[in-house]
Design an enzyme around this catalytic site. Structure first.
Site, PDB file in Angstrom:
ATOM      1  NE  ARG A 135      -1.847  -1.309   3.825  1.00 40.19           N
ATOM      2  CZ  ARG A 135      -1.644  -0.245   4.477  1.00 40.19           C
ATOM      3  NH1 ARG A 135      -1.881   0.934   4.278  1.00 40.19           N
ATOM      4  NH2 ARG A 135      -0.745  -0.729   5.515  1.00 40.19           N
TER       5      ARG A 135
ATOM      6  CE  LYS B 225      -6.202  -4.478   4.742  1.00 42.30           C
ATOM      7  NZ  LYS B 225      -6.880  -5.146   5.835  1.00 42.30           N
TER       8      LYS B 225
ATOM      9  CG  HIS C  37      -7.092  -4.980  10.648  1.00 42.20           C
ATOM     10  ND1 HIS C  37      -5.867  -4.583  10.716  1.00 42.20           N
ATOM     11  CD2 HIS C  37      -7.023  -5.724   9.422  1.00 42.20           C
ATOM     12  CE1 HIS C  37      -5.125  -5.235   9.640  1.00 42.20           C
ATOM     13  NE2 HIS C  37      -5.998  -5.972   8.833  1.00 42.20           N
TER      14      HIS C  37
ATOM     15  CB  SER D 286       1.910  -8.202   8.946  1.00 40.00           C
ATOM     16  OG  SER D 286       2.690  -9.057   8.216  1.00 40.00           O
TER      17      SER D 286
ATOM     18  CE  LYS E 214      -4.866 -10.625  10.741  1.00 41.70           C
ATOM     19  NZ  LYS E 214      -5.244  -9.313  10.146  1.00 41.70           N
ATOM     20  CB  THR E 215      -3.704 -15.867   8.612  1.00 45.93           C
ATOM     21  OG1 THR E 215      -4.021 -14.528   8.184  1.00 45.93           O
ATOM     22  CG2 THR E 215      -4.173 -16.657   7.446  1.00 45.93           C
TER      23      THR E 215
ATOM     24  CG  ASP F   1      -7.739  -8.586   6.873  1.00 47.10           C
ATOM     25  OD1 ASP F   1      -6.744  -8.596   7.675  1.00 47.10           O
ATOM     26  OD2 ASP F   1      -7.706  -7.708   5.981  1.00 47.10           O
TER      27      ASP F   1
ATOM     28  NE  ARG G 246      -0.429  -9.340   1.950  1.00 44.66           N
ATOM     29  CZ  ARG G 246      -0.824  -9.139   3.172  1.00 44.66           C
ATOM     30  NH1 ARG G 246      -1.875  -9.872   3.414  1.00 44.66           N
ATOM     31  NH2 ARG G 246      -0.232  -8.195   4.167  1.00 44.66           N
TER      32      ARG G 246
END
Length: 530
Positions: free
Chosen positions: A57, A198, A217, A235, A239-240, A254, A319
């Protein structure tokens, strides 16, 4: 305020196009993307794409239109401002730029709860970007009903348009602008597809609190009784990985909302990091990368067109974008009941935080506002210290309102639900990065399971005099010594010095929230005894 006519704008752009591909499905979009000559198919049929100079981003090029609605509500310290007349000029120029091009239109949904839903139309000249957002948002007719009252959103995507800073009031020729009053988004001058995803989240985060919904988030999954668990984390914190559990159906990985009725996913897909991805550590995500229609961003392929997830020569931010339904265990309707457990994940590279701590509601809000993790030292020669990262609400770039707005809402939700909050550290023990070692994933999973199933409710806890939270003295299957990080260090004085440094970093960061913020719930400079 008069509602904006989204239909007229969409019609104007579509009519001026050379051709319009309207809601094409994955096979069509893959074929059209390949015919454009840039993407490639992997050996397994995923679509491999490159995003050029932008592999992430561009937060400094993101703006919100400053008008009567946003003037006194947006956290301008965290957001660039654009005048309405500049936005209108940019919209006219981007519309003219798209005229005569082949365009792709996707009409999608954001928000699995029909009462809090957005009808999102994306217009783009890129087939693979159309496939990307089709993978990530909710596709109509796939089990989630469209609400007739859904809020209309239009995203105009022009990745090859170059903005003029003098003319459009921006910083560079790349610009991402959100008009919150009209729910319009312009994305120009960048191929990085995450900007589309986003932008939808940022719109939701602005409007949701006014509808008594806490935007989050985080990832979320379901327990055996239908209650949700939330996983906040920046990141690299897990989390994932930790929310993908075959025994706990995934709500989403997410972006979510927490209403009076429970939790709902904003999206219909996953945007997973693939750096060092392996079939053994993350089998569900690995399998998704081998699926036809998955979009792989900036993943290097070998000479057999097989992805090499260890090759980060293009970027570490590789990604995979894929629909959530390809995962083996997902929550029906992408919704869940009121959360029973809230987990804040951090990867503390200083080696100071315990692997698990129970938080009071006040401490939960403090750590939510802090949004802490610590990244390991970078590749610059001579840099050996971990780098502390604080991102308010674990997603500051996407939170248009002041963080305390979201913090106050979290406090209300925790009080009403009785949910228990935990701090789970997936970082280092026995010393900081370069000295200690990463907490093993098996211990982390045992600690998480104990926090989720309630088996810690009656366990004896010690009070941590430095951070003020409670730490379990014993968890089945976990070395007791691991639970007290000071005991894992060879030199207790060295731990104290590092802990003092981390406490000061927390305190310094929290000062930006002002004197009325909940600072007393944070760490204090009181050291543990020898």
């Amino acid at each position: 305020m008069t509602a904006f006519d989204h239909v007229s704008l969409r019609t104007q752009i579509a009519t001026a196009a050379q051709s319009l591909s309207d809601n094409a499905i994955a096979p069509e979009l893959v074929a059209l993307a390949l015919s454009a000559g840039e993407p490639k198919l992997t050996a397994d049929g995923a679509l491999s794409v490159r995003t050029g100079a932008f592999t992430g981003r561009s937060p400094k090029d993101k703006y919100i239109v400053r008008d009567a609605l946003t003037e006194n509500s947006v956290w301008w310290d965290n957001s660039g401002a654009m005048a309405p007349e500049r936005f209108d000029l940019l919209l006219a120029d981007v519309t003219a730029h798209l005229a005569g091009q082949d365009l792709f239109r996707q009409d999608l949904l954001a928000g699995a709860d029909p009462r809090h839903q957005y009808a999102v139309t994306v217009l783009t000249p890129s087939a693979w970007h159309a496939l990307f957002i089709r993978n990530l948002l909710i596709r109509r007719g796939e089990g989630i009903d469209a609400s007739p009252g859904a809020t209309a959103v239009t995203i105009v995507h022009a990745p090859h348009f170059k903005a003029d800073p003098a003319r459009h009031g921006c910083r560079t020729d790349t610009v991402i602008v959100l008009d919150m009053s009209r729910n319009l988004v312009i994305i120009a001058g960048t191929l990085y597809a995450g900007e589309i995803k986003k932008s939808v989240f940022s719109l939701f985060n602005f409007h949701a609190p006014r509808n008594n919904v806490l935007p989050m988030h985080c990832s979320a999954n379901l327990g055996p009784d239908g209650e949700a668990a939330l996983f906040f984390g920046l990141s690299g914190t897990g989390k994932t990985t930790l929310s993908n559990d075959p025994d706990r159906p995934l709500i989403g990985d997410d972006e979510h909302g927490w209403s009076d009725d429970g939790v709902f996913n904003l999206e219909g897909g996953c945007y997973a990091k693939t750096v060092k991805l392996s079939a053994s550590a993350e089998p569900e995500i690995f399998a998704a990368t081998r699926r036809f229609g998955t979009v792989l961003e900036n993943v290097v392929l070998d000479d057999q067109s097989v992805p090499d997830f260890n090759d980060i020569s293009l970027t570490e931010n590789t990604r995979a974008a894929y629909p959530i339904h390809v995962l083996p265990s997902i929550a029906p309707g992408s919704t869940g009941g009121t959360p029973k457990t809230v987990v804040f994940l951090t990867a503390d590279a200083f080696g100071v935080l315990p692997p698990l701590a129970r938080l009071t509601p006040e401490q939960a809000v403090y750590h939510f506002l802090s949004g802490y993790t610590a990244k390991v030292a970078g590749t610059e020669r001579g840099v050996t210290e971990p780098q502390a990262t604080f991102s308010a609400c674990f997603g500051a770039p996407f939170m248009p309102l002041h963080p305390t707005v979201y913090g106050d809402m979290l406090a209300q939700r925790l009080k009403a639900s009785g949910a228990q909050a935990w701090l789970l550290n997936t970082g280092w023990t026995g010393g900081g990065y370069g000295v200690g070692k990463r907490i093993d994933i098996a211990s982390t999973r045992r600690l998480l399971t104990a926090a989720l199933d309630g088996s810690l409710d009656m366990i004896d806890m010690r009070f941590d005099p430095l951070f003020g939270f409670e730490v379990p003295l014993h968890v089945a299957g976990v070395d007791d010594k691991l639970l007290d990080p000071r005991r894992t260090w060879v030199d207790g004085d060295a731990y104290d010095a590092q802990a003092t440094k981390l406490v000061e970093l927390f305190r310094r960061n929290f000062q930006k929230f002002g004197p009325d913020a909940n600072a007393e719930a944070g760490p204090r400079l009181q050291m543990a005894a020898e």
